[in-house]
Write a protein that holds these residues in place. Sequence first.
Motif, PDB file in Angstrom:
ATOM      1  N   PHE A  49       0.825  -1.201   0.000  1.00 44.52           N
ATOM      2  CA  PHE A  49       0.000   0.000   0.000  1.00 44.52           C
ATOM      3  C   PHE A  49       0.866   1.260   0.000  1.00 44.52           C
ATOM      4  CE2 PHE A  49      -3.150  -2.935   2.190  1.00 44.52           C
ATOM      5  CZ  PHE A  49      -3.862  -3.144   1.022  1.00 44.52           C
ATOM      6  N   GLY A  50       2.012   1.210   0.671  1.00 41.71           N
ATOM      7  CA  GLY A  50       2.938   2.342   0.622  1.00 41.71           C
ATOM      8  C   GLY A  50       3.502   2.547  -0.766  1.00 41.71           C
ATOM      9  N   ASP A  81      -0.075   5.728   6.207  1.00 39.00           N
ATOM     10  CA  ASP A  81      -0.961   6.837   5.859  1.00 39.00           C
ATOM     11  C   ASP A  81      -2.137   6.357   5.017  1.00 39.00           C
ATOM     12  OD1 ASP A  81      -1.870   9.448   5.635  1.00 39.00           O
ATOM     13  OD2 ASP A  81      -0.673   9.857   3.857  1.00 39.00           O
ATOM     14  N   GLY A  82      -1.917   5.295   4.223  1.00 36.34           N
ATOM     15  CA  GLY A  82      -2.961   4.825   3.344  1.00 36.34           C
ATOM     16  C   GLY A  82      -3.909   3.824   3.958  1.00 36.34           C
ATOM     17  N   ARG A 148     -14.263   7.897  -6.755  1.00 40.00           N
ATOM     18  CA  ARG A 148     -14.837   7.285  -5.550  1.00 40.00           C
ATOM     19  C   ARG A 148     -13.996   6.084  -5.140  1.00 40.00           C
ATOM     20  NH1 ARG A 148     -18.783   9.014  -8.888  1.00 40.00           N
ATOM     21  NH2 ARG A 148     -20.434  10.356  -8.023  1.00 40.00           N
ATOM     22  N   PRO A 149     -12.766   6.338  -4.732  1.00 38.27           N
ATOM     23  CA  PRO A 149     -11.868   5.218  -4.417  1.00 38.27           C
ATOM     24  C   PRO A 149     -12.347   4.435  -3.196  1.00 38.27           C
ATOM     25  CG  PRO A 149     -10.905   7.286  -3.687  1.00 38.27           C
ATOM     26  CD  PRO A 149     -12.126   7.637  -4.487  1.00 38.27           C
ATOM     27  N   GLY A 150     -12.250   3.134  -3.280  1.00 40.62           N
ATOM     28  CA  GLY A 150     -12.606   2.279  -2.159  1.00 40.62           C
ATOM     29  C   GLY A 150     -14.029   1.764  -2.187  1.00 40.62           C
ATOM     30  N   ALA A 199     -10.288  -2.305  -1.935  1.00 40.08           N
ATOM     31  CA  ALA A 199     -10.712  -0.993  -1.442  1.00 40.08           C
ATOM     32  C   ALA A 199      -9.530  -0.202  -0.882  1.00 40.08           C
ATOM     33  CB  ALA A 199     -11.785  -1.169  -0.368  1.00 40.08           C
ATOM     34  N   VAL A 200      -8.697  -0.853  -0.065  1.00 41.58           N
ATOM     35  CA  VAL A 200      -7.573  -0.142   0.555  1.00 41.58           C
ATOM     36  C   VAL A 200      -6.540   0.249  -0.497  1.00 41.58           C
ATOM     37  CG1 VAL A 200      -5.732  -0.313   2.261  1.00 41.58           C
ATOM     38  CG2 VAL A 200      -7.968  -1.291   2.760  1.00 41.58           C
ATOM     39  N   GLY A 201      -6.327  -0.603  -1.521  1.00 42.45           N
ATOM     40  CA  GLY A 201      -5.406  -0.256  -2.589  1.00 42.45           C
ATOM     41  C   GLY A 201      -5.853   0.994  -3.332  1.00 42.45           C
TER      42      GLY A 201
END
Length: 307
Positions: A49-50, A81-82, A148-150, A199-201
């Motif tokens: 994710f970083g 942070d993500g 609309r990410p996630g 979603a988290v990506g």
Amino acid sequence: MSTRRPLRRGLRAPTPPEPEPAAGPSHALKLVGTVLANTTLLTALLYYFGLVNTQTYFGYFRVHYTLLGQTPDEIFGRGVDGVLLPLTAVAGAALLFLVLTRFLEIHLGEASWSRLLRICSPVAGVLGLALLAATTAIALDPEPFRDRPGIPGVGFAIGVLMVLFSWRRWTSHRTGSTRSSAAELVTGYVLVSVGLFWAVGDYSGAVGTSRAFEASGVISARPAATLYSAESLNLTANGVAQVKCANPESAYKYRYTGLKLLLQSSGQYVFLPANWRASTGVAFVIPRTDKLRLEFGPPRSVPPPGC
């Protein structure tokens, strides 16, 4: 009539084997706990994710992140942070759902609670299948949901949970057993994890772009950077000025003004013009060497003429 032979003195009758415990919610919790306790997996997820965050952050400035050689600490920091807000949201939503269902179960009574479950079960199945169909279509064409990410990933995870709930209610009504098989629990866990990972990506990438947008908005407030170089760097951009030193004995024969330092990482400088704009701005990636010298001053300072 058969007679049972007595046991010899000193011998004990073998104890019958204990029945294997059926798969149930406790097994699911143990599985989740085992995964969460795997620090290697959590480290890999944070790094991924970083990396997504880093890629979108520097992509906003048109710099490919592989040129910078970001350290693991920098990437892990962006990974936290993500994922911090998504993890908090998922944990809060799960807690709220458990509290709400427990509250309704206690206050409605057994008969009313069973009636509510019978009504909700087919509705949840239909809505879950609709969510799965919609998120599958979004996965094939994600462009309409870029802003609309996630949401698609969360919709997929919720759809899986709703279908599993409806399936378990239907099978328990048919068989009279409320126990879930290990295959059902593992499959459901994997599919929900895929949705949350999706979603988290998406959210981590959006956070990287958002952080870059925030950084670009305060470029003019950053200290003015004056770059001295022993050789010509040929930095050409609107607002960036090159001055050649008249003194032939000067160690740094070229001076560049109109720059702002965005980042220094793993031996690389990233400079932006002071008047950088997202639509037309360029970025300079310059290796850190002994032939360079930096000076910093107030944001709108004007360097003296000459070197």
